[in-house]
Enzyme design. Structure first.
Site, PDB file in Angstrom:
ATOM      1  N   ALA A  60       0.970  -1.081  -0.006  1.00  0.00           N
ATOM      2  CA  ALA A  60       0.100  -0.054   0.111  1.00  0.00           C
ATOM      3  C   ALA A  60       0.781   1.241  -0.183  1.00  0.00           C
ATOM      4  O   ALA A  60       2.197   1.279   0.242  1.00  0.00           O
ATOM      5  CB  ALA A  60      -0.990  -0.040   1.317  1.00  0.00           C
ATOM      6  N   GLU A  83      -6.226  -5.061  -8.380  1.00  0.00           N
ATOM      7  CA  GLU A  83      -5.905  -5.306  -6.925  1.00  0.00           C
ATOM      8  C   GLU A  83      -7.193  -5.504  -6.124  1.00  0.00           C
ATOM      9  O   GLU A  83      -7.637  -6.066  -5.409  1.00  0.00           O
ATOM     10  CB  GLU A  83      -5.070  -4.243  -6.442  1.00  0.00           C
ATOM     11  CG  GLU A  83      -3.867  -4.432  -6.943  1.00  0.00           C
ATOM     12  CD  GLU A  83      -2.701  -3.170  -6.435  1.00  0.00           C
ATOM     13  OE1 GLU A  83      -3.290  -2.355  -5.730  1.00  0.00           O
ATOM     14  OE2 GLU A  83      -1.634  -3.194  -6.433  1.00  0.00           O
TER      15      GLU A  83
HETATM   16  O1  LIG Z   1      -0.021   0.810  -7.820  1.00  0.00           O
HETATM   17  C1  LIG Z   1       0.519  -0.031  -7.062  1.00  0.00           C
HETATM   18  C2  LIG Z   1       0.226  -0.739  -5.985  1.00  0.00           C
HETATM   19  O2  LIG Z   1      -1.113  -0.345  -5.398  1.00  0.00           O
HETATM   20  C3  LIG Z   1       1.279  -0.996  -4.726  1.00  0.00           C
HETATM   21  O3  LIG Z   1       0.730  -1.991  -4.093  1.00  0.00           O
HETATM   22  C4  LIG Z   1       1.554   0.289  -4.000  1.00  0.00           C
HETATM   23  O4  LIG Z   1       1.956   1.436  -4.742  1.00  0.00           O
HETATM   24  C5  LIG Z   1       2.635  -0.104  -3.277  1.00  0.00           C
HETATM   25  O5  LIG Z   1       3.806  -0.229  -3.700  1.00  0.00           O
HETATM   26  P1  LIG Z   1       5.344  -0.330  -3.090  1.00  0.00           P
HETATM   27  O6  LIG Z   1       5.285  -1.487  -2.157  1.00  0.00           O
HETATM   28  O7  LIG Z   1       6.157  -0.463  -4.155  1.00  0.00           O
HETATM   29  O8  LIG Z   1       5.297   0.779  -2.216  1.00  0.00           O
END
Ligand SMILES: O=C[C@H](O)[C@H](O)[C@H](O)COP(=O)(O)O
Length: 284
Positions: A109, A129
């Protein structure tokens, strides 16, 4: 200077890995048939921890991705990919029966509030998602502790909104009417073209004032752009041209079951926040 930056980056990766290893240790069961895998950099450590269990555990399981990135992640780890349409064909349809076919869904997230509502979509994945979250018995969120906030949009700056390209400017203007300050269609890195999602749409990044908690619905003030996660998500989702909004909220667990399928939310039931020292904390 470069070594200070790389040391900080290494600590963040250590925090992500700590969250994921603990989340898998506490929630993953060898008896699972279907496992949802989300998008982004953090959930890669979930896949790493699951793959380490070996073929004797994973060969009978199917992994449901949330887009092209997580499809590649699953495949590269030697695990079996099953796309959502194929999952639904495999399990069949019984009218009125539960649609929570996926045993567990792990995902990251961008920000998580004290009610476990999340902002997601910073990497342009949010629609698939939500579909996978809706199809899952439980969503376990993994993040580093920078993502933990009292309320949404206190650390993270904007709400990602997936829109049909033809309606992007119409949606952008409507977001301003809802209280967003300078929403913009996302640009894809150095190419200066619009970012395209896995569903062939654009993303609008819409800054709003910090959100309330859902428990503070009596304080909603549209004139000031003050919204709860549930109210803003519903309002944006209703705009013509919007596919989905990157606010993951709503009821989960027994509360949702009591209200019926229409009330089901998509937020996690538990969040693991990794810390730079390799420790972790949880919220549920
Ligand atoms: O669009 C991306 C998704 O929602 C990801 O789960 C979210 O941005 C978290 O990404 P990260 O783990 O790279 O911070």
């Amino acid at each position: 200077m470069a070594s200070v930056v790389s040391e900080a980056a290494a600590l963040i990766e250590a925090a992500k890995r700590a969250a994921c290893r603990q989340a898998v240790a506490e929630n993953f069961q060898p008896t699972f048939k279907y496992v949802g895998i989300g998008s982004g950099s953090t959930v890669a450590y979930v896949v790493e921890a699951i793959a380490e269990k070996g073929k004797s555990v994973t060969s009978t399981m199917k992994f449901i991705p949330t887009g092209s990135g997580s499809t590649n992640l699953i495949r590269d780890a030697g695990l079996t990919v099953l796309q959502v349409p194929d999952l639904l064909a495999e399990v069949g349809f019984t009218p009125g029966a539960s649609k929570q076919h996926i045993d567990i869904y792990f995902d990251g997230a961008d920000e998580v509030d004290s009610e476990l509502n999340c902002i997601k979509g910073g990497g342009a994945c949010l629609f698939q998602e939500k579909v996978v979250s809706r199809l899952s018995k439980k969503f376990i969120c993994v993040a580093d502790s920078r993502k933990k906030a009292d309320a949404l949009l206190t650390k993270w700056a904007y709400v990602p909104v997936e829109v049909a390209p033809a309606a992007a400017e119409l949606v952008r203007q409507t977001l301003v009417d809802l209280g967003s300050r300078e929403p913009v269609v996302r640009i894809a890195g150095p190419t200066y073209t619009y970012a395209i999602t896995d569903n062939h749409n654009y993303i609008i990044d819409a800054p709003f004032p910090p959100l309330l908690l859902n428990a503070q619905a009596d304080r909603i003030d549209p004139a000031l752009g003050r919204w709860t996660p549930d109210a803003l998500a519903a309002k944006i989702r209703a705009v013509l041209g919007v596919l989905e909004v990157g606010i993951f909220s709503g009821m989960t667990g027994p509360q949702a079951a009591a209200e019926g399928p229409a009330a089901e939310g998509v937020k996690p039931v538990k969040v693991y926040f990794g810390k730079a020292d390799g420790g972790y904390e949880t919220m549920e």
